[in-house]
Design a protein around this motif. Structure first.
Motif: not given
Length: 238
Positions: A72-76, A112-113, A121-122
């Motif tokens: 989730l932190a990567i998405g954010d 890839q990310a 949903v973060t």
């Protein structure tokens, strides 16, 4: 039992790693993005991160409760990258166009990310800032609340869906990408008009158009629809 997450200010005062690096959430996310780029989602693990950061893998759980929270932190972080430097101009269509292209570009820059995070949903700071910005652009433009939510929903889902689709193509091995692209010339372009008249007619355009993302076109179509809806609204406050 979930492990306690230590506040950021306390983490920064902890002893550095063996190589002298002081860990932070940002540093861990950056290392995770490198691992994803080099090894794909299967290569992202606490053990690999520990090796990359020269720390014991258990240390990572002082920053994230588990690998899903790191995801989730990567998405954010990708959303934060998209918003960096963006400011609304007051022109609602231009602002949404810019935000959409920025989010899409940030995700496909890390394919890839993107595959790992586009559907998540973060609830984290950058995602909340992006949502607030899009909703504010629409409300300030004069859209009623129901239309605002409807357009926001279509806008963000379309952006992330295309980001995931385009990222999946970019994450394929280069040889596979080239083989897929070649089919538009080796198969579609050679179909006879007698059996496939519409494909034969469109083949010269398909062989170039289909090698690029359809997101810019889809975004324009969505904004056209929103603009038509705004023009059809009765005069007066939303």
């Amino acid at each position: 039992m979930a492990k306690q997450v230590v506040p950021e200010e306390k983490r920064r005062r902890r002893r550095p790693t063996r190589s002298g690096t002081v860990l932070s959430e940002t540093l861990i996310v950056e290392a995770a993005l490198r691992l994803l780029r080099e090894h794909g989602s299967a290569g992202l693990s606490a053990r690999r991160l520990g090796l990359a950061l020269d720390c014991d893998p258990s240390t990572l759980y002082r920053y994230f409760r588990g690998m899903d929270e790191l995801t989730l932190a990567i998405g954010d972080a990708l959303i934060g990258e998209a918003l960096r430097g963006w400011r609304p101009t007051g022109e609602w269509r231009a602002d949404l166009h810019a935000v959409g292209l920025r989010i899409h570009a940030a995700y496909v820059a890390h394919p890839q990310a993107a595959q790992l995070t586009a559907s998540r949903v973060t609830g984290r700071a950058n995602e909340l800032a992006a949502d607030e910005a899009v909703l504010d652009v629409l409300r300030t433009a004069g859209f009623p609340l129901s239309d605002t939510v409807r357009i926001y929903h279509a806008f963000i889902d379309q952006t992330l869906a295309f980001a995931a689709l385009d990222a999946a193509a970019l994450a394929l091995p280069r040889a596979v990408q080239r083989a897929d692209d070649a089919i538009w010339r080796s198969t579609y372009a050679r179909l006879p008009a007698e059996t496939h008249p519409r494909i034969a007619e469109a083949a010269p355009l398909l062989s170039t158009r289909m090698l690029t993302s359809a997101y810019p076109t889809a975004l324009e179509m969505l904004l056209d629809s929103a603009q038509a809806r705004l023009a059809a609204l009765p005069a007066g406050p939303a």
